[in-house]
Design a protein around this motif. Sequence first.
Motif, mmCIF file in Angstrom:
data_model
loop_
_atom_site.group_PDB
_atom_site.id
_atom_site.type_symbol
_atom_site.label_atom_id
_atom_site.label_comp_id
_atom_site.label_asym_id
_atom_site.label_seq_id
_atom_site.Cartn_x
_atom_site.Cartn_y
_atom_site.Cartn_z
ATOM 1 N N GLN A 78 -80.843 37.569 -7.987
ATOM 2 C CA GLN A 78 -79.421 37.664 -8.329
ATOM 3 C C GLN A 78 -79.262 37.437 -9.831
ATOM 4 O O GLN A 78 -78.839 36.380 -10.285
ATOM 5 N N ARG A 79 -79.598 38.461 -10.589
ATOM 6 C CA ARG A 79 -79.742 38.374 -12.036
ATOM 7 C C ARG A 79 -78.440 37.972 -12.743
ATOM 8 O O ARG A 79 -78.419 37.077 -13.578
ATOM 9 N N GLN A 80 -77.327 38.662 -12.399
ATOM 10 C CA GLN A 80 -76.075 38.406 -13.093
ATOM 11 C C GLN A 80 -75.541 36.997 -12.818
ATOM 12 O O GLN A 80 -75.084 36.297 -13.729
ATOM 13 N N GLN A 81 -75.641 36.571 -11.552
ATOM 14 C CA GLN A 81 -75.194 35.217 -11.216
ATOM 15 C C GLN A 81 -76.050 34.171 -11.927
ATOM 16 O O GLN A 81 -75.554 33.119 -12.347
ATOM 17 N N ALA A 82 -77.340 34.464 -12.087
ATOM 18 C CA ALA A 82 -78.226 33.545 -12.797
ATOM 19 C C ALA A 82 -77.792 33.408 -14.255
ATOM 20 O O ALA A 82 -77.766 32.302 -14.810
ATOM 21 N N ILE A 83 -77.440 34.557 -14.894
ATOM 22 C CA ILE A 83 -76.986 34.518 -16.292
ATOM 23 C C ILE A 83 -75.745 33.629 -16.421
ATOM 24 O O ILE A 83 -75.629 32.819 -17.347
ATOM 25 N N GLU A 84 -74.822 33.753 -15.471
ATOM 26 C CA GLU A 84 -73.601 32.939 -15.517
ATOM 27 C C GLU A 84 -73.935 31.444 -15.446
ATOM 28 O O GLU A 84 -73.330 30.630 -16.153
ATOM 29 N N GLN A 85 -74.886 31.082 -14.601
ATOM 30 C CA GLN A 85 -75.238 29.667 -14.467
ATOM 31 C C GLN A 85 -75.950 29.145 -15.711
ATOM 32 O O GLN A 85 -75.722 28.015 -16.143
ATOM 33 N N TYR A 86 -76.810 29.964 -16.313
ATOM 34 C CA TYR A 86 -77.476 29.549 -17.552
ATOM 35 C C TYR A 86 -76.444 29.353 -18.662
ATOM 36 O O TYR A 86 -76.547 28.428 -19.484
ATOM 37 N N GLN A 87 -75.435 30.226 -18.700
ATOM 38 C CA GLN A 87 -74.381 30.079 -19.704
ATOM 39 C C GLN A 87 -73.582 28.791 -19.480
ATOM 40 O O GLN A 87 -73.225 28.090 -20.430
ATOM 41 N N ARG A 88 -73.325 28.468 -18.208
ATOM 42 C CA ARG A 88 -72.621 27.221 -17.903
ATOM 43 C C ARG A 88 -73.468 26.009 -18.296
ATOM 44 O O ARG A 88 -72.937 24.989 -18.758
ATOM 45 N N ALA A 89 -74.767 26.130 -18.105
ATOM 46 C CA ALA A 89 -75.661 25.033 -18.500
ATOM 47 C C ALA A 89 -75.584 24.787 -20.001
ATOM 48 O O ALA A 89 -75.570 23.639 -20.461
ATOM 49 N N LEU A 90 -75.496 25.892 -20.789
ATOM 50 C CA LEU A 90 -75.377 25.736 -22.242
ATOM 51 C C LEU A 90 -74.008 25.196 -22.646
ATOM 52 O O LEU A 90 -73.883 24.456 -23.621
ATOM 53 N N THR A 91 -72.977 25.575 -21.908
ATOM 54 C CA THR A 91 -71.646 25.027 -22.170
ATOM 55 C C THR A 91 -71.633 23.522 -21.921
ATOM 56 O O THR A 91 -71.030 22.756 -22.671
ATOM 57 N N GLU A 92 -72.328 23.109 -20.864
ATOM 58 C CA GLU A 92 -72.414 21.689 -20.512
ATOM 59 C C GLU A 92 -73.245 20.920 -21.533
ATOM 60 O O GLU A 92 -72.928 19.787 -21.896
ATOM 61 N N ASN A 93 -74.334 21.554 -22.016
ATOM 62 C CA ASN A 93 -75.232 20.897 -22.969
ATOM 63 C C ASN A 93 -75.775 21.969 -23.915
ATOM 64 O O ASN A 93 -76.713 22.693 -23.577
#
Length: 544
Positions: A509-524
């Motif tokens: 699930q490539r696109q959903q993975a990108i969204e989560q990585y972006q959220r991880a960077l927003t968090e830290n």
Amino acid sequence: MNVLQTIEVPTLVELLGDAKGYFDWAVKISDGDWYGTETFYQAPLYPYFLAVLIKIFGPSITLIRVVQMLLGVAGVWLIGLAGRRLFSERIGLVSALMLAAYPPAIYYDGIIQKAAVATFLLCALIASCVYLQSEKRWWYAVMTGASLGLLVLARENALLWTPVIPIWILLALRESNRHRWTLVGCYVGGLALILLPVAARNASLGGEWSPTTFQAGPNFYIGNNLQATGIYVPLVPGHGTPMYERADAERLAEQAVGHELSAREVSQFWMSRSWQEIRQSPSRWLQLMLAKTFMVFNRYEVPDVESMYIFREYSAPLKLSRIWHFGILCPLGIWGVIATRRNWRKLWLYYLLLLTMIAAVVLFFILGRYRNPVAILIIPFAAAGAVDLFVRIKERKGQMLRVAAVLLLSGILCNIRVHEERSLHASCSMNMGISACKAGNLPAGIQLLRSAIAEFPEMAEGYLNLGRAYMLNQQPDRAARCFQNALILDPRLQGVHFQLGEALEYSGQRQQAIEQYQRALTENSSDARARNALSRIRLPSPPG
């Protein structure tokens, strides 16, 4: 028997939490790093004790536990001597038997925790005080100071006792003024012999003198902030281990003030913040203090990473905890205090030590191993109460109604349910599962983690760790569902977005993975793993 029967408990095969922190620290010391590079944040005596054992026997958990068991036996002998000198030979024998059979003491001697050393040192301190009281010899004063100094390096709140004992020597011992001051000097000398080198070492590394550690402020905040529940909750959710505790306390304090802080300034920051929040809602704080007082006197041994109630499924001696526990010991101790009240002039030091330790536990937060010194101090009084009760029944003395009323009322107060025992038990089951997974036994670890979640479905960290186990077991679809549940239950958990991104990526699930990585960077924003993952996943696939 307890050591042999619990040898395969997962959290003893693969250490977690404070146990792992102490053991890793001890290995570093045994490898030559005995001085260290920063001030002490955790009590240092136990890691150095472990380092000596590792140097002699190698890194054997079983041999360490055997040595701790022998210390426990020595503690039984010392508490028996103290009970005999304070009261009678019969009460001394009962005191020794009570401690020998007390399941929490057996449990703490059998895990990698400083409570084992602290229990022995407390028994040594009590015995030293009793012998000093009866013989007034200078070497007993030195032993009292040295044993208290060592205890402070294992159990920091024992520092509150340091002024109590010289006051007792001056007021209670029937000797000439000169001899009493000599005993005070010998006591101070024994105390200084232990604590001064530690204070000098801290000063040499941090520029600040402290005879123990610099974690009083963060610990006080954990026990008294506006969201405090009375038990341990880390400053950052999911960061309840030594590798995070000091770093989180420093980072959050420095972010709040905008500049670097020394170890003492970090502690002072959290202490100041605690009192600010207490002043915001004093009535809530008073309710919290009342609740913590009930917790101190409750039968339940509040677990940390490991739980006696899980260990007893492996250990025959710990099964005795179903009938012999703090909820029985404490009422007997209360009656013992009443039954021996005519000797208060001889006993007031031990009353004061007991009350001071209860206050010290209530002021911070409740764990079974923090409450254990209270149990040790109560044991001689409980033995006196049990012997008095036996004599009354045997000789049919009067006032049995009064005795029954005291025991019944205190028994009810000590045995009512005041903890969320289900969630605490589930958390410790989860830790068992984590240890099993770390040891390479993924099927057993996953089963333990699933059982923990079934016991307490609201536990976000349970889903988080089950997701990690599924990832190790190459089941990313199941892992992703677990990480999603963890975020639903507690969005504050650190690092989950990255782990969810990994699970989604490996599930295709490539696109959903990108969204989560972006959220991880927003968090830290400094999360290098999330940045590298985004760079990798956005690269075009090579031509077939």
